[in-house]
Structure formats: C-alpha cells, structure tokens
Design a protein around this motif. Structure first.
Motif, PDB file in Angstrom:
ATOM      1  N   SER A 367       0.829  -1.208   0.000  1.00 11.10           N
ATOM      2  CA  SER A 367       0.000   0.000   0.000  1.00 11.10           C
ATOM      3  C   SER A 367       0.864   1.259   0.000  1.00 11.10           C
ATOM      4  CB  SER A 367      -0.926  -0.010   1.217  1.00 11.10           C
ATOM      5  OG  SER A 367      -1.685   1.164   1.288  1.00 11.10           O
ATOM      6  N   LYS A 369       3.977   1.415  -0.965  1.00  3.16           N
ATOM      7  CA  LYS A 369       4.692   1.468  -2.243  1.00  3.16           C
ATOM      8  C   LYS A 369       3.781   2.005  -3.339  1.00  3.16           C
ATOM      9  CE  LYS A 369       7.327  -1.446  -5.431  1.00  3.16           C
ATOM     10  NZ  LYS A 369       7.782  -2.827  -5.736  1.00  3.16           N
ATOM     11  N   ASN A 370       2.520   1.508  -3.339  1.00  2.00           N
ATOM     12  CA  ASN A 370       1.557   1.986  -4.337  1.00  2.00           C
ATOM     13  C   ASN A 370       1.280   3.474  -4.165  1.00  2.00           C
ATOM     14  OD1 ASN A 370       1.319  -0.504  -5.501  1.00  2.00           O
ATOM     15  ND2 ASN A 370      -0.514  -1.091  -4.370  1.00  2.00           N
ATOM     16  N   THR A 371       1.158   3.889  -2.880  1.00  3.17           N
ATOM     17  CA  THR A 371       0.923   5.316  -2.613  1.00  3.17           C
ATOM     18  C   THR A 371       2.076   6.155  -3.159  1.00  3.17           C
ATOM     19  OG1 THR A 371      -0.322   4.778  -0.610  1.00  3.17           O
ATOM     20  CG2 THR A 371       0.507   7.032  -0.809  1.00  3.17           C
ATOM     21  N   ASN A 373       4.162   5.199  -5.494  1.00  2.00           N
ATOM     22  CA  ASN A 373       4.145   5.111  -6.960  1.00  2.00           C
ATOM     23  C   ASN A 373       3.115   6.057  -7.552  1.00  2.00           C
ATOM     24  OD1 ASN A 373       6.171   3.231  -7.003  1.00  2.00           O
ATOM     25  ND2 ASN A 373       4.812   1.464  -7.102  1.00  2.00           N
ATOM     26  N   TYR A 374       1.915   6.090  -6.917  1.00  2.00           N
ATOM     27  CA  TYR A 374       0.874   6.993  -7.407  1.00  2.00           C
ATOM     28  C   TYR A 374       1.319   8.450  -7.298  1.00  2.00           C
ATOM     29  CZ  TYR A 374      -2.317   2.994  -7.329  1.00  2.00           C
ATOM     30  OH  TYR A 374      -2.913   1.788  -7.552  1.00  2.00           O
TER      31      TYR A 374
END
Length: 613
Positions: A367, A369-371, A373-374
């Motif tokens: 999560s 990492k995705n945050t 990345n986003y």
C-alpha cells in the motif's frame, strides 16, 4: 485406601477440566502426533487450515477468501459457532477487498445465520439487512429482509411465522434445498413457541425431506423430533427414533454418533423412569468411548453415571468406574485422535496467525509502495502537463509572432503605392483635369477601403482578390493609359468564390511590371494576369512584355533598387510564413523571357484551398 481413591478422583477431575493443558505438558506428545498422523489422514479441518496457510504464504487473496469460508463452514459443521463467525468475518474482509459482490452477499448471510445461532440478534439483523441490500437477485433480497424482520419480531411468534413461510416459498423457487431445510427447522421452533407440537413435528419432517445428503443435519433433526415426543411424554416414539439412529450409526460404524445416541437414549430412559436401561446405555457409551479413544464423550458418560450413583449413594459403583477409567487412561489418551487433531489444528492456527501478520505487513508495504508510486506518477504527470503547457505556450507565442510578422509584412506592402497615387491626383489637378482627378480619387478611396477591410486576413477568395487587383490596374491604367493595357483571365474549372489565395501576394508584382517594365516602353505594352488550375494546384501567372529585368536594373535609381529588392524579399518572407502557419506548399518564381521576346514572368503556385482554419 479411601485417601488414595480421593487423590485419584481429584487427579481425574483436573484431567477432565484441563485436558489440553495436561496433554500439552506431556513430553511424548510429538511422538503421539507422528504415530497417529502416520496411521490416519488428518481431519478435514486441518487440511483446510493447511490450504489456507499455503494461500496466505502465496498472498493469493482469492484463495485466501475461499479457504477462510471453507474453514468457517467446517467449524459450523462441528458446532463451533464462535470460530465459524471469526472465519466468516475474515472471508468477508477478503471478498470485500476483491470486490466480489455475490461472494460478499453469500458470506454476509452465513455470518448473520451463525450470529443468530449465538443469540447475537443485533449483529444478525444488521448483516441480514446488508446481505439483502447487496443481493442482485430480488428473491435473495427478500429472503434476507424477511430474516431481519423475523428477528425483530422475536416477541411475536405469530408475526415470525409469516416471514418464515414467505422464506420457505422463496427458497423452494430458488431450489436451495439446504436452506429450505433450515427454514423448516425455524418453522418448527416457531411452532414450539406457540405450543403447536404436531405442527412442529410436521415441519421437522419437511426439513428431513430437504436434508438429503446431509447426515449430520438428519441426525440433529431426528433428535429434535425425539425431544418433542419426549416433552409430550411419548417416550416410546422418542426412543424408537434414537434406536433407529443408533442402528444406522452401527451399520456405518460411526462410533461418535453411536456414543451420542446411547447418551440420548439414556436421557430418554431416565425421563421414562427406567433407570436400569438408562444406566446400561450410559455404560455402553462409556465403554465404547474408552475403546475408541474419545476422551470427551468418555468424560460425559462417566460424569452422568457417577452423578446417578452418587445420588443413589452407591459410591462403590462410582469408584469402580473411576478405576476402569484410570486403567484405560493411557490407552485413551494415546488413541484419542480428536485431541491430536485439536493440537494439530492449534499448530496450524498459530501458523495462520503468523502468516496473517506477515500478510498484513506485506499489504501495508504494498500500500505504501503503491501510494508512493501513485504520488510519483502524479508528480511525473503534473510535470509532463507543465512541460506540455510550456511547449504549447512556446508554440502559441511563436505562432503569434509569425502572425504578427505576417501582418506587418502585409502592411509594409509598397508604400509607394499611396505616394504615387497621391502624386497622380496632384498631377491631374495641376493640369486642370479635375474630372480625371475626381474619378481617380473615388476609385482610389474604394480600393483603399477594401484593402483595409482585408488587412487582417491571410487568405481571401480569388474572386475578392481579383476584384481588388482589377481596381488597382484600372487606377494605374488611368495614369499610364498610353503605356499598357491589361487582361485578367481565370480558368473556368476554378470556383473563384470558393478558392482561397494569399492576400495581396500578386499586387507588388503587378506594380513592378508597370513601374519597372511597361512604363519605359516607347510603344504600348500588355500586362497579363492569368489564374489556372494545373495538376490540382492554383497557378497564378503575371506576364508583361516590358523592358525586362536586366534593362530595368540599368535604369533604376538607388532608391528604386532598394524598393524592388524589399518587395521581392517581402513576398518570399510572407510565403515562408504562410507555409509554416498553415502547413501549405506555396511557391514563387520570377524569370525573364528569352530572346527574341522581352519582358518578365512571375509564377505563384499554391494548393487548391477552399477553406482556411
């Protein structure tokens, strides 16, 4: 002797109260587990637990959700409703994460049912309502709504009955046999609340009809029927049902069911006031439990027997039973697979808990990492948008500069035209040719007005441009009428009203032809303006039979040379800008006629354009 027996009694009592702790402290538990696992396969619940552990280790959310649900149903089948609720909740969380509406609806209903079985009516009502709101099928929505309303009407069995009956009909239409069976059980329980025992028995029988292929449920329903008969003092019917269940269990070699049915028979015989038969049934249950290694049921049977003997003051029989138990204690513990399965599952569940924690950490890391990345992608996107905006702004400014340059070049076109025109008027007045001066001035003002109107346009219609050029040539002819005549021709295949040409691109070359070629002739010359459609292009040809380029250069003053040079460069610059701005391919050439002919030819070629952005 009595002191020793009391010590044994106390030890056994502790063993019964804390079986797991005693087993956990046994140093040979690992050997026992290995031995039993080698002899028999693990219980189904442990198999599902292992599958769940594997899916958690692989972080496969779909399999995790499915295995949570399977494990919950296994616990439900064992009667461990608290564990079933725990795993249904976990399954629901996983299905929610996966956004699987049908699975969420099914598990939410299962969760509501298990909460109802634990008398947690508030939670059950809430989950029935949620399941109803999520259901895409109208019948399923109604079924869940009925169950929620049924629980709300717990104080009114009559009101509950209508909701149960409604659900039975809906579930029959949906062909959900297992749920129809459950609904009939609910109806039977409702009838018992209303003291309608015959209706209850009928409903239980209907439940049996829909419970085919579910042995555990069939046994449970039959036992409920036996209880109803017993409560109505119809002990023979109740005993008959229990004996039939016992016989079936013996045929199937289902020892656990045999033990439980013997215990049930004992209870019925006690109610019927046939204690000898009751005691015989309990002893048989106790012996079978000892033989088959079922310590929990051995404890239940032993407790019932000792309570009966103690009540009768027959301590001798109680001590004999305890002695029998002690003698078989080691064998009982060694052969009790239920204890081993429980321990095995405990190990599996500890592993599940650890894997759940690891998964939670992994999900949190993913999560984050995705945050990040986003955020990174968003930042890059914003930078790209900013860059695109800068590029667009740059090109917009560049385009605007080109448009301004083009407009400037148009306005620069031959200032001598105005000066010469005014000189012409002055000449007519000085020669007392007022009529000619007035006529010239009128035509000149019309030409200037039209020129000003088109001053902000890069392209005009061919018809408009030729009309302006004709007026200009008429003015020049009025001044130099003894020096030249002119002729304008247009290809009939061209639609002059729709065809677009560059604004004021021809006028400078017509002026050059008159002022630097034709006016130096001793005889009257000819100026031709021809517009043709050749190979899909508009070709404009300006031709004169004046003195030619070379002779004209000899006669020019320094000022005239600068003017003509600027006129040529202006045309080239304008054409270059038009090509860049409008992505056209406009070309321009000028050359002198070959001997014996005299004069100059200018050719301007542009694509056939009928619309400009």
């Amino acid at each position: 002797m009595k002191h020793n027996l009391l010590i044994v009694f106390a030890l056994l009592f502790l063993a019964f109260l804390f079986p797991h702790e005693i087993i956990a402290q046994s140093p040979s538990i690992e050997k026992i587990e290995k031995k039993n696992n080698a002899k028999s396969s693990k219980a189904k619940i442990s198999v599902v637990a292992d599958e769940l552990s594997k899916s958690l280790d692989e972080n496969n959310e779909s399999n995790i959700a499915s295995n949570y649900e399977k494990l919950a149903n296994e616990f439900l089948g064992k009667g461990d409703n608290a564990k079933a609720e725990e795993y249904f909740k976990k399954a629901l969380a996983s299905y929610t994460k996966l956004k699987l509406t049908d699975d969420k609806t099914r598990v939410t209903r299962s969760l509501a049912k298990v909460q109802e079985s634990q008398k947690d009516y508030k939670s059950a009502i809430s989950n029935y309502e949620v399941a109803g709101s999520m259901a895409e099928d109208k019948s399923l929505e109604k079924i869940n709504t009925n169950d929620a309303n049924r629980l709300r009407s717990s104080a009114s069995p009559v009101a509950q009955e209508s909701y149960v009956n409604s659900n039975i009909e809906l579930l029959k239409k949906e062909k959900k046999s297992d749920e129809v069976s459950d609904a009939y059980v609910k109806k039977a329980e409702n009838s018992l609340q209303q003291k309608k025992k015959e209706v209850a028995i009928e409903s239980y029988n209907q439940a049996l009809a829909y419970a085919k292929g579910k042995p555990a449920k069939i046994i449970k329903i039959n036992n409920e029927i036996a209880k109803v008969y017993a409560s109505d003092n119809q002990f023979d019917k109740a005993i008959g049902i229990s004996e039939k269940l016992l016989a079936d269990a013996k045929t199937k070699q289902d020892f656990t069911t045999q033990i439980k049915q013997l215990q049930s028979l004992s209870g019925l015989y006690f109610q019927k006031e046939e204690p000898n038969k009751a005691v015989d049934a309990l002893k048989e249950a106790f012996a079978l439990a000892l033989q088959k290694g079922n310590s929990a049921e051995a404890k239940t049977s032993l407790t019932a027997l000792t309570q009966y003997y103690n009540k009768k003051g027959n301590n001798k029989e109680s001590l004999a039973l305890y002695d029998q138990f002690v003698q078989n204690f080691d064998q009982l513990i060694h052969s009790d697979t239920t204890l081993i399965d429980a321990k095995t599952f405990q190990v599996s569940e500890d592993k599940i808990r650890q894997l759940e924690k690891e998964k939670s950490l992994k999900d949190e890391l993913i999560s984050r990492k995705n945050t990040f990345n986003y955020f990174l992608l968003g930042s890059i996107g914003l930078l790209l948008l900013f860059f695109v905006w800068i590029v667009k702004s740059f090109f917009a400014i560049k385009t605007k500069n080109k448009e301004i340059a083009l407009q400037s070049l148009r306005r620069e076109m031959n200032p001598h035209f105005i000066f010469n025109s005014l000189n012409s008027v002055n000449q007519f007045i000085s020669e007392n040719k007022e009529l000619e001066a007035n006529k010239y001035l009128t035509s000149y003002s019309t030409l200037m007005r039209n020129t000003m109107e088109n001053s902000n346009k890069d392209f005009v219609s061919l018809d408009n441009e030729l009309e302006q050029l004709k007026k200009y040539l008429e003015l020049e002819h009025l001044r130099f009428q003894d020096k030249f005549d002119f002729k304008i021709s247009v290809d009939p295949e061209l639609d002059a009203e729709r065809t677009m040409v560059p604004n004021m691109i021809m006028q400078p070359h017509l002026e050059n032809a008159i002022w630097h070629g034709l006016r130096y002739l001793d005889t009257k010359g000819l100026l031709l303006l021809k517009v043709e459609l050749i190979s899909g292009k508009v070709v404009i040809r300006i031709e004169d039979n004046g003195i030619g380029l070379a002779k004209s250069q000899e006669l020019k003053t320094a000022n005239q040379k600068v003017h003509e040079s600027r006129g040529m460069s202006n045309t080239k610059e304008r054409i270059s800008l038009l090509n860049e701005l409008y992505k056209q391919h406009i070309s321009f050439i000028i050359f002198e006629k070959t001997v014996p002919e005299r004069g100059t030819i200018v050719e301007i070629s542009c694509p056939l354009i009928d619309k400009i952005r």
